[in-house]
Every structure is written in C-alpha cells, then in structure tokens.
Design a protein around this motif. Structure first.
Motif, PDB file in Angstrom:
ATOM      1  N   GLN A  80       3.185  -0.190  -9.441  1.00 12.45           N
ATOM      2  CA  GLN A  80       3.633  -0.358  -8.058  1.00 12.45           C
ATOM      3  C   GLN A  80       2.700  -1.298  -7.293  1.00 12.45           C
ATOM      4  O   GLN A  80       3.143  -2.178  -6.572  1.00 12.45           O
ATOM      5  CB  GLN A  80       3.718   0.990  -7.356  1.00 12.45           C
ATOM      6  CG  GLN A  80       4.289   0.879  -5.957  1.00 12.45           C
ATOM      7  CD  GLN A  80       4.431   2.230  -5.281  1.00 12.45           C
ATOM      8  OE1 GLN A  80       4.073   3.242  -5.846  1.00 12.45           O
ATOM      9  NE2 GLN A  80       4.931   2.224  -4.052  1.00 12.45           N
ATOM     10  N   ARG A  81       1.415  -1.113  -7.462  1.00 13.55           N
ATOM     11  CA  ARG A  81       0.436  -1.973  -6.788  1.00 13.55           C
ATOM     12  C   ARG A  81       0.479  -3.389  -7.373  1.00 13.55           C
ATOM     13  O   ARG A  81       0.255  -4.373  -6.663  1.00 13.55           O
ATOM     14  CB  ARG A  81      -0.952  -1.367  -6.931  1.00 13.55           C
ATOM     15  CG  ARG A  81      -1.971  -2.069  -6.105  1.00 13.55           C
ATOM     16  CD  ARG A  81      -3.250  -1.319  -6.127  1.00 13.55           C
ATOM     17  NE  ARG A  81      -3.640  -1.132  -4.741  1.00 13.55           N
ATOM     18  CZ  ARG A  81      -4.683  -0.484  -4.365  1.00 13.55           C
ATOM     19  NH1 ARG A  81      -5.438   0.111  -5.246  1.00 13.55           N
ATOM     20  NH2 ARG A  81      -5.003  -0.384  -3.101  1.00 13.55           N
ATOM     21  N   LYS A  82       0.785  -3.491  -8.658  1.00  9.55           N
ATOM     22  CA  LYS A  82       0.878  -4.795  -9.318  1.00  9.55           C
ATOM     23  C   LYS A  82       1.977  -5.638  -8.680  1.00  9.55           C
ATOM     24  O   LYS A  82       1.772  -6.819  -8.410  1.00  9.55           O
ATOM     25  CB  LYS A  82       1.151  -4.600 -10.809  1.00  9.55           C
ATOM     26  CG  LYS A  82       1.239  -5.874 -11.595  1.00  9.55           C
ATOM     27  CD  LYS A  82       1.469  -5.589 -13.059  1.00  9.55           C
ATOM     28  CE  LYS A  82       1.560  -6.876 -13.843  1.00  9.55           C
ATOM     29  NZ  LYS A  82       1.781  -6.652 -15.264  1.00  9.55           N
ATOM     30  N   ARG A  83       3.103  -5.027  -8.421  1.00 13.24           N
ATOM     31  CA  ARG A  83       4.211  -5.767  -7.795  1.00 13.24           C
ATOM     32  C   ARG A  83       3.823  -6.247  -6.396  1.00 13.24           C
ATOM     33  O   ARG A  83       4.159  -7.360  -6.006  1.00 13.24           O
ATOM     34  CB  ARG A  83       5.463  -4.912  -7.745  1.00 13.24           C
ATOM     35  CG  ARG A  83       6.033  -4.638  -9.115  1.00 13.24           C
ATOM     36  CD  ARG A  83       7.486  -4.264  -9.024  1.00 13.24           C
ATOM     37  NE  ARG A  83       7.947  -3.669 -10.265  1.00 13.24           N
ATOM     38  CZ  ARG A  83       8.406  -4.343 -11.291  1.00 13.24           C
ATOM     39  NH1 ARG A  83       8.450  -5.649 -11.241  1.00 13.24           N
ATOM     40  NH2 ARG A  83       8.828  -3.724 -12.375  1.00 13.24           N
ATOM     41  N   ARG A  84       3.127  -5.406  -5.647  1.00 15.23           N
ATOM     42  CA  ARG A  84       2.664  -5.818  -4.309  1.00 15.23           C
ATOM     43  C   ARG A  84       1.716  -7.005  -4.409  1.00 15.23           C
ATOM     44  O   ARG A  84       1.778  -7.935  -3.605  1.00 15.23           O
ATOM     45  CB  ARG A  84       1.978  -4.653  -3.601  1.00 15.23           C
ATOM     46  CG  ARG A  84       2.929  -3.600  -3.126  1.00 15.23           C
ATOM     47  CD  ARG A  84       2.200  -2.550  -2.335  1.00 15.23           C
ATOM     48  NE  ARG A  84       3.047  -1.386  -2.144  1.00 15.23           N
ATOM     49  CZ  ARG A  84       2.613  -0.167  -2.046  1.00 15.23           C
ATOM     50  NH1 ARG A  84       1.313   0.096  -2.119  1.00 15.23           N
ATOM     51  NH2 ARG A  84       3.440   0.828  -1.869  1.00 15.23           N
ATOM     52  N   MET A  85       0.822  -6.955  -5.384  1.00 16.14           N
ATOM     53  CA  MET A  85      -0.114  -8.070  -5.572  1.00 16.14           C
ATOM     54  C   MET A  85       0.632  -9.337  -5.981  1.00 16.14           C
ATOM     55  O   MET A  85       0.302 -10.433  -5.515  1.00 16.14           O
ATOM     56  CB  MET A  85      -1.163  -7.718  -6.620  1.00 16.14           C
ATOM     57  CG  MET A  85      -2.207  -6.747  -6.116  1.00 16.14           C
ATOM     58  SD  MET A  85      -3.454  -6.361  -7.355  1.00 16.14           S
ATOM     59  CE  MET A  85      -4.368  -7.888  -7.381  1.00 16.14           C
ATOM     60  N   GLU A  86       1.632  -9.195  -6.846  1.00 17.69           N
ATOM     61  CA  GLU A  86       2.421 -10.354  -7.260  1.00 17.69           C
ATOM     62  C   GLU A  86       3.136 -10.979  -6.063  1.00 17.69           C
ATOM     63  O   GLU A  86       3.176 -12.203  -5.926  1.00 17.69           O
ATOM     64  CB  GLU A  86       3.430  -9.955  -8.334  1.00 17.69           C
ATOM     65  CG  GLU A  86       2.809  -9.679  -9.680  1.00 17.69           C
ATOM     66  CD  GLU A  86       3.815  -9.143 -10.694  1.00 17.69           C
ATOM     67  OE1 GLU A  86       4.866  -8.596 -10.284  1.00 17.69           O
ATOM     68  OE2 GLU A  86       3.539  -9.274 -11.898  1.00 17.69           O
ATOM     69  N   VAL A  87       3.694 -10.138  -5.187  1.00 19.49           N
ATOM     70  CA  VAL A  87       4.349 -10.638  -3.979  1.00 19.49           C
ATOM     71  C   VAL A  87       3.325 -11.335  -3.085  1.00 19.49           C
ATOM     72  O   VAL A  87       3.589 -12.427  -2.550  1.00 19.49           O
ATOM     73  CB  VAL A  87       5.074  -9.498  -3.227  1.00 19.49           C
ATOM     74  CG1 VAL A  87       5.517  -9.952  -1.849  1.00 19.49           C
ATOM     75  CG2 VAL A  87       6.262  -9.003  -4.033  1.00 19.49           C
ATOM     76  N   LYS A 153      13.611  -7.673  -6.324  1.00 22.26           N
ATOM     77  CA  LYS A 153      14.826  -7.145  -6.950  1.00 22.26           C
ATOM     78  C   LYS A 153      14.472  -6.219  -8.118  1.00 22.26           C
ATOM     79  O   LYS A 153      15.091  -5.178  -8.307  1.00 22.26           O
ATOM     80  CB  LYS A 153      15.692  -8.305  -7.471  1.00 22.26           C
ATOM     81  CG  LYS A 153      17.076  -7.862  -7.911  1.00 22.26           C
ATOM     82  CD  LYS A 153      17.905  -9.034  -8.398  1.00 22.26           C
ATOM     83  CE  LYS A 153      18.443  -9.779  -7.205  1.00 22.26           C
ATOM     84  NZ  LYS A 153      19.394 -10.842  -7.606  1.00 22.26           N
ATOM     85  N   GLN A 154      13.455  -6.565  -8.883  1.00 21.88           N
ATOM     86  CA  GLN A 154      12.988  -5.702  -9.972  1.00 21.88           C
ATOM     87  C   GLN A 154      12.445  -4.387  -9.429  1.00 21.88           C
ATOM     88  O   GLN A 154      12.616  -3.334 -10.023  1.00 21.88           O
ATOM     89  CB  GLN A 154      11.879  -6.388 -10.786  1.00 21.88           C
ATOM     90  CG  GLN A 154      12.352  -7.495 -11.674  1.00 21.88           C
ATOM     91  CD  GLN A 154      11.182  -8.208 -12.338  1.00 21.88           C
ATOM     92  OE1 GLN A 154      10.021  -7.972 -12.020  1.00 21.88           O
ATOM     93  NE2 GLN A 154      11.492  -9.129 -13.250  1.00 21.88           N
ATOM     94  N   GLU A 155      11.801  -4.470  -8.265  1.00 18.96           N
ATOM     95  CA  GLU A 155      11.227  -3.271  -7.656  1.00 18.96           C
ATOM     96  C   GLU A 155      12.327  -2.294  -7.245  1.00 18.96           C
ATOM     97  O   GLU A 155      12.180  -1.088  -7.360  1.00 18.96           O
ATOM     98  CB  GLU A 155      10.395  -3.683  -6.428  1.00 18.96           C
ATOM     99  CG  GLU A 155       9.486  -2.603  -5.903  1.00 18.96           C
ATOM    100  CD  GLU A 155       8.555  -3.141  -4.830  1.00 18.96           C
ATOM    101  OE1 GLU A 155       8.899  -2.983  -3.639  1.00 18.96           O
ATOM    102  OE2 GLU A 155       7.515  -3.715  -5.192  1.00 18.96           O
ATOM    103  N   GLU A 156      13.451  -2.832  -6.760  1.00 21.94           N
ATOM    104  CA  GLU A 156      14.571  -1.982  -6.358  1.00 21.94           C
ATOM    105  C   GLU A 156      15.209  -1.287  -7.554  1.00 21.94           C
ATOM    106  O   GLU A 156      15.689  -0.178  -7.448  1.00 21.94           O
ATOM    107  CB  GLU A 156      15.613  -2.809  -5.616  1.00 21.94           C
ATOM    108  CG  GLU A 156      15.168  -3.242  -4.237  1.00 21.94           C
ATOM    109  CD  GLU A 156      16.167  -4.162  -3.579  1.00 21.94           C
ATOM    110  OE1 GLU A 156      17.241  -4.422  -4.150  1.00 21.94           O
ATOM    111  OE2 GLU A 156      15.876  -4.636  -2.455  1.00 21.94           O
ATOM    112  N   GLU A 157      15.234  -1.970  -8.671  1.00 15.68           N
ATOM    113  CA  GLU A 157      15.837  -1.404  -9.880  1.00 15.68           C
ATOM    114  C   GLU A 157      14.905  -0.384 -10.471  1.00 15.68           C
ATOM    115  O   GLU A 157      15.158   0.656 -10.863  1.00 15.68           O
ATOM    116  CB  GLU A 157      16.134  -2.487 -10.906  1.00 15.68           C
ATOM    117  CG  GLU A 157      17.178  -3.482 -10.440  1.00 15.68           C
ATOM    118  CD  GLU A 157      17.307  -4.665 -11.377  1.00 15.68           C
ATOM    119  OE1 GLU A 157      16.547  -4.756 -12.362  1.00 15.68           O
ATOM    120  OE2 GLU A 157      18.160  -5.511 -11.137  1.00 15.68           O
TER     121      GLU A 157
END
Length: 157
Positions: A80-87, A153-157
């Motif tokens: 979850q934190r990885k996706r935030r960092m990627e954003v 979009k990946q985060e929503e899925e």
C-alpha cells in the motif's frame, strides 16, 4: 490507444534519428581518414542529432518505466505504501518535466529564435535544435500522468 500510438511514433522517430546519426558519423570518419578531407558539417550535425536522440530516448524509456531509478525504498516498503510512493514519484516527475523541460524549454527556444542564434557550420537557428526539450517534457509529462492513472487503477482493483 493514444499511448500505443505515441510509443510507436516515438520508436520510429528514434530509429530514424539513430540511423541518421550513424550515417553522419560514418561519413565523418570516412571523409577524414579515407578521403583525407574532413567534412565540415558532420561534427555539428552529430551533436544536434545526439541531443535529439538523448532527450527523446529519455522520454521513451520514461514511458516504458525502464529509466534508471534508485528503487531501494520501494523494495523495502509494504504494498500500500509502495503505491503511494510510486504515485509521488510520478507527480515529482510530472512537475519536473512540466516546469523545467516544458516551461524552461519553451523559454530557451523562444529566446534562441528571438535572438536569431544560429549554429556555426550548419547555420540553422538553434531554436530548432532545442525544440526537443519542450517536446520531450510534454511526452514525459504525458507518460507520468498515464502511469499515475495506471497505478491508481491497480489500487482500486
């Protein structure tokens, strides 16, 4: 669909520029060592082509997420934190491309045209050479927005 079109167009442009660069350098070497009469424009043309290949290539690899990155933090954090960092990384990339490459590049191109700065041998306006800076900035900005949308979009899925 737009991304595939841009990717394809960029690939073709890069292949064309690389072929032109290789032919230019081969002619430069041949005219210098075989004909013993170095061509006067090939060195400058190679430099201009290298600028275009480098910046458009950077935009392309940025879009493919193949660019050089230090991802040690991304490897250490939870998903979850990885996706935030990627954003966050994509937003920083977008801001850099927008303000430094697009805005700064447009200013650079504009001033070169206004001052009529020309290259020494080819005698072309350097605004044309530097036009690749805002162009690459627009492409990198587009890729950053598209990559952010994919991550969300990946985060929503």
């Amino acid at each position: 669909m737009i991304r595939k079109f841009i990717d394809n167009l960029l690939q073709r442009a890069l292949v064309f520029l690389m072929v032109a660069l290789v032919i230019d350098v081969l002619w430069q070497v041949a005219s210098r060592y075989i004909l013993a009469s170095p061509s006067s424009f090939t060195d400058e043309l190679a430099g201009h082509l290298l600028i275009w290949v480098g910046l458009l290539g950077a935009a392309y690899v940025s879009g493919q997420n193949e660019h050089l990155a230090i991802d040690i933090l991304l490897q250490k954090v939870k998903q979850q934190r990885k996706r935030r960092m990627e954003v966050a990384i994509q937003i920083i990339t977008f801001l850099f491309a927008l303000f430094v490459m697009v805005v700064g590049g447009i200013w650079l191109v504009y001033t070169r045209f206004q001052l009529s700065v020309t290259s020494a041998t080819l005698e072309i306006n350097l605004g044309y050479v530097y036009l690749v800076l805002p162009l690459s900035g627009v492409l990198i900005s587009f890729y950053a927005v598209d990559n952010t949308m994919k991550i969300l979009k990946q985060e929503e899925e």
